[in-house]
Design a protein around this motif. Structure first.
Motif, PDB file in Angstrom:
ATOM      1  N   ASN A 218       6.156  -4.502   8.586  1.00 34.01           N
ATOM      2  CA  ASN A 218       5.648  -4.638   9.962  1.00 34.01           C
ATOM      3  C   ASN A 218       6.418  -5.720  10.700  1.00 34.01           C
TER       4      ASN A 218
ATOM      5  N   PRO B 167      -4.046 -11.029   7.564  1.00 35.81           N
ATOM      6  CA  PRO B 167      -3.044 -11.211   8.623  1.00 35.81           C
ATOM      7  C   PRO B 167      -3.651 -11.234  10.028  1.00 35.81           C
ATOM      8  N   GLU B 168      -4.758 -10.510  10.201  1.00 38.84           N
ATOM      9  CA  GLU B 168      -5.379 -10.488  11.526  1.00 38.84           C
ATOM     10  C   GLU B 168      -5.828 -11.880  11.965  1.00 38.84           C
TER      11      GLU B 168
ATOM     12  N   GLN C 103       0.854  -1.194   0.000  1.00 37.43           N
ATOM     13  CA  GLN C 103       0.000   0.000   0.000  1.00 37.43           C
ATOM     14  C   GLN C 103       0.889   1.243   0.000  1.00 37.43           C
TER      15      GLN C 103
ATOM     16  N   GLU D 135     -10.070   7.491   4.281  1.00 36.06           N
ATOM     17  CA  GLU D 135     -11.104   6.905   3.422  1.00 36.06           C
ATOM     18  C   GLU D 135     -11.913   7.945   2.664  1.00 36.06           C
TER      19      GLU D 135
ATOM     20  N   ILE E  51       1.183  -8.663   4.583  1.00 40.19           N
ATOM     21  CA  ILE E  51       1.154 -10.082   4.234  1.00 40.19           C
ATOM     22  C   ILE E  51      -0.269 -10.619   4.093  1.00 40.19           C
TER      23      ILE E  51
ATOM     24  N   ASP F 294       3.779   2.212  14.813  1.00 39.38           N
ATOM     25  CA  ASP F 294       2.515   1.958  14.138  1.00 39.38           C
ATOM     26  C   ASP F 294       1.355   2.157  15.121  1.00 39.38           C
TER      27      ASP F 294
HETATM   28  P1  C2E Z   1      -1.196  -2.141  10.166  1.00 42.13           P
HETATM   29  O1  C2E Z   1       0.276  -2.311  10.010  1.00 42.13           O
HETATM   30  O2  C2E Z   1      -1.665  -1.064  11.067  1.00 42.13           O
HETATM   31  O3  C2E Z   1      -1.749  -1.954   8.686  1.00 42.13           O
HETATM   32  C1  C2E Z   1      -2.863  -1.195   8.335  1.00 42.13           C
HETATM   33  C2  C2E Z   1      -4.067  -2.044   8.015  1.00 42.13           C
HETATM   34  O4  C2E Z   1      -5.156  -1.213   7.620  1.00 42.13           O
HETATM   35  C3  C2E Z   1      -3.881  -3.019   6.837  1.00 42.13           C
HETATM   36  O5  C2E Z   1      -4.688  -4.164   7.083  1.00 42.13           O
HETATM   37  C4  C2E Z   1      -4.442  -2.213   5.662  1.00 42.13           C
HETATM   38  O6  C2E Z   1      -4.839  -3.025   4.585  1.00 42.13           O
HETATM   39  C5  C2E Z   1      -5.604  -1.542   6.324  1.00 42.13           C
HETATM   40  N1  C2E Z   1      -5.994  -0.285   5.669  1.00 42.13           N
HETATM   41  C6  C2E Z   1      -5.236   0.584   4.963  1.00 42.13           C
HETATM   42  N2  C2E Z   1      -5.966   1.654   4.560  1.00 42.13           N
HETATM   43  C7  C2E Z   1      -7.221   1.455   5.019  1.00 42.13           C
HETATM   44  C8  C2E Z   1      -8.450   2.213   4.924  1.00 42.13           C
HETATM   45  O7  C2E Z   1      -8.517   3.287   4.325  1.00 42.13           O
HETATM   46  N3  C2E Z   1      -9.536   1.675   5.552  1.00 42.13           N
HETATM   47  C9  C2E Z   1      -9.491   0.480   6.218  1.00 42.13           C
HETATM   48  N4  C2E Z   1     -10.604   0.030   6.773  1.00 42.13           N
HETATM   49  N5  C2E Z   1      -8.360  -0.243   6.329  1.00 42.13           N
HETATM   50  C10 C2E Z   1      -7.244   0.239   5.729  1.00 42.13           C
HETATM   51  P2  C2E Z   1      -4.151  -5.640   6.859  1.00 42.13           P
HETATM   52  O8  C2E Z   1      -3.355  -5.688   5.604  1.00 42.13           O
HETATM   53  O9  C2E Z   1      -5.285  -6.558   7.027  1.00 42.13           O
HETATM   54  O10 C2E Z   1      -3.134  -5.835   8.067  1.00 42.13           O
HETATM   55  C11 C2E Z   1      -3.576  -5.836   9.406  1.00 42.13           C
HETATM   56  C12 C2E Z   1      -2.447  -5.833  10.396  1.00 42.13           C
HETATM   57  O11 C2E Z   1      -1.718  -7.064  10.320  1.00 42.13           O
HETATM   58  C13 C2E Z   1      -1.419  -4.753  10.147  1.00 42.13           C
HETATM   59  O12 C2E Z   1      -1.868  -3.527  10.685  1.00 42.13           O
HETATM   60  C14 C2E Z   1      -0.221  -5.310  10.889  1.00 42.13           C
HETATM   61  O13 C2E Z   1      -0.301  -5.037  12.254  1.00 42.13           O
HETATM   62  C15 C2E Z   1      -0.385  -6.808  10.673  1.00 42.13           C
HETATM   63  N6  C2E Z   1       0.513  -7.244   9.597  1.00 42.13           N
HETATM   64  C16 C2E Z   1       0.356  -7.162   8.261  1.00 42.13           C
HETATM   65  N7  C2E Z   1       1.424  -7.678   7.603  1.00 42.13           N
HETATM   66  C17 C2E Z   1       2.295  -8.074   8.564  1.00 42.13           C
HETATM   67  C18 C2E Z   1       3.607  -8.696   8.537  1.00 42.13           C
HETATM   68  O14 C2E Z   1       4.205  -8.935   7.489  1.00 42.13           O
HETATM   69  N8  C2E Z   1       4.188  -8.983   9.752  1.00 42.13           N
HETATM   70  C19 C2E Z   1       3.559  -8.698  10.925  1.00 42.13           C
HETATM   71  N9  C2E Z   1       4.204  -9.017  12.061  1.00 42.13           N
HETATM   72  N10 C2E Z   1       2.351  -8.119  10.990  1.00 42.13           N
HETATM   73  C20 C2E Z   1       1.720  -7.816   9.826  1.00 42.13           C
END
Ligand code: C2E
Ligand code: MG
Ligand code: MG
Ligand code: MG
Length: 278
Positions: A118, A74-75, A45, A242, A62, A180
């Motif tokens: 992350n 990922p959640e 993103q 958004e 991821i 973050d």
């Molecule tokens: P995060 O790092 O705080 O990432 C932001 C999350 O918000 C991402 O969800 C992203 O897709 C979502 N997002 C971005 N813009 C918007 C928006 O305008 N509206 C809404 N509703 N959501 C938006 P995602 O991809 O599902 O990831 C969730 C969490 O999972 C991440 O939160 C992070 O904490 C974790 N995560 C993701 N990838 C990795 C990774 O490779 N390693 C680790 N350890 N954690 C990860």
């Protein structure tokens, strides 16, 4: 009667627990297989400079591309990966993949993009994490300046000096560090003083109410976080933008960088390249 009924409830509950833990065990087995079979993919993103509207970087996110269940967020699996220790292997894969991808983009001419990855606190607790990251950068030939590590505020719960020192070592190597979900964690401002932070990412929770009414508590908090960041000389990123109104508000209040569905959703690398070209 009460006793009997209580007993019944208990056995229903017990059955539920057994079923639930069986599901978790199955998921854990599948997660182990996923690591072996490399079933993960990265979406990216972009982060946009709100003044120039240029792309300054992107965040690797991821997904688990499960053979039967499809794309899993990922959640749904990161917490289990953390519990089982699988996060270390998964995290190393993410770092390598993200650095490789960024190096590719740099070589193609998009040479200003910083890649954010992350990282879980449990990854940072590994004693060899610094050498792991350093060798990944050497392997992929990515300049460390173009890698940023995003950690959530729970890092403030890591108090041992040694763990903090690892962050300073990474910093010395040239890597940037972002906090973050700023504002919602187990927050204490003390660690901003103690950690070599470069960037604050304001949690979407505060952004949600911004632009609706100027005097909502959330917008005032956003203003306060922006000025805190500025006075500490940190970059500030707004997450989860958004709407146009939110973007306007953030721009007006001197937030440097934005991220969110309004600007661009997380996309696979090839689709994001189309966005770069615009
Ligand atoms: P995060 O790092 O705080 O990432 C932001 C999350 O918000 C991402 O969800 C992203 O897709 C979502 N997002 C971005 N813009 C918007 C928006 O305008 N509206 C809404 N509703 N959501 C938006 P995602 O991809 O599902 O990831 C969730 C969490 O999972 C991440 O939160 C992070 O904490 C974790 N995560 C993701 N990838 C990795 C990774 O490779 N390693 C680790 N350890 N954690 C990860
Ligand atoms: Mg993040
Ligand atoms: Mg976040
Ligand atoms: Mg988050």
């Amino acid at each position: 009667w009460v006793k009997e009924n209580g007993k019944d409830n208990y056995s229903i509950y017990e059955g539920y627990m057994i079923e639930k833990s069986a599901n978790i065990m199955e998921l854990e087995l599948e997660l182990r297989k996923a690591v072996e079979n490399q079933e993960f993919i990265l979406y990216y993103q972009p982060k946009i400079d709100l003044n120039t509207e240029e792309i300054v970087g992107c965040e690797a996110l991821i997904r688990w591309d499960h053979p039967r269940r499809g794309i899993i967020s990922p959640e749904k699996f990161i917490p289990l990966a953390e519990e089982t220790g699988l996060i270390n292997q998964i995290g190393e894969w993410v770092l390598r993949e993200a650095c490789k991808q960024n190096k590719k983009w740099h070589d193609t001419g998009w040479s200003d993009i910083q890649m954010a990855v992350n990282m879980s606190v449990s990854q940072l607790k590994q004693s060899n994490i610094v050498t792991t990251i350093e060798s990944l950068l050497i392997e992929t030939q990515l300049d460390p300046r173009f890698l940023e590590i995003e950690i959530t505020e729970s890092i403030s719960m890591v108090t041992e000096e040694e763990k903090i020192k690892q962050l300073f070592d990474l910093k010395e190597f040239g890597i940037s560090l972002a906090i973050d979900d700023f504002g919602t964690g187990y927050s204490s401002l003390k660690y901003l003083n103690k950690l070599p932070v470069d960037t604050l990412k304001i949690d979407k929770y505060f952004i949600d109410e911004v632009g609706m009414s100027t005097y909502s508590t959330s917008s005032l908090m956003v203003n306060a976080i922006i000025s805190l960041a500025k006075s500490l000389n940190l970059k500030v990123v707004a997450e989860g933008i958004e709407t146009q109104e939110q973007m306007k508000y953030l721009k007006k209040h001197q937030c440097d960088i934005g991220q969110g569905y309004f600007l661009c959703k997380p996309l696979p690398a090839d689709e994001l390249e189309k966005f770069f070209k615009r």
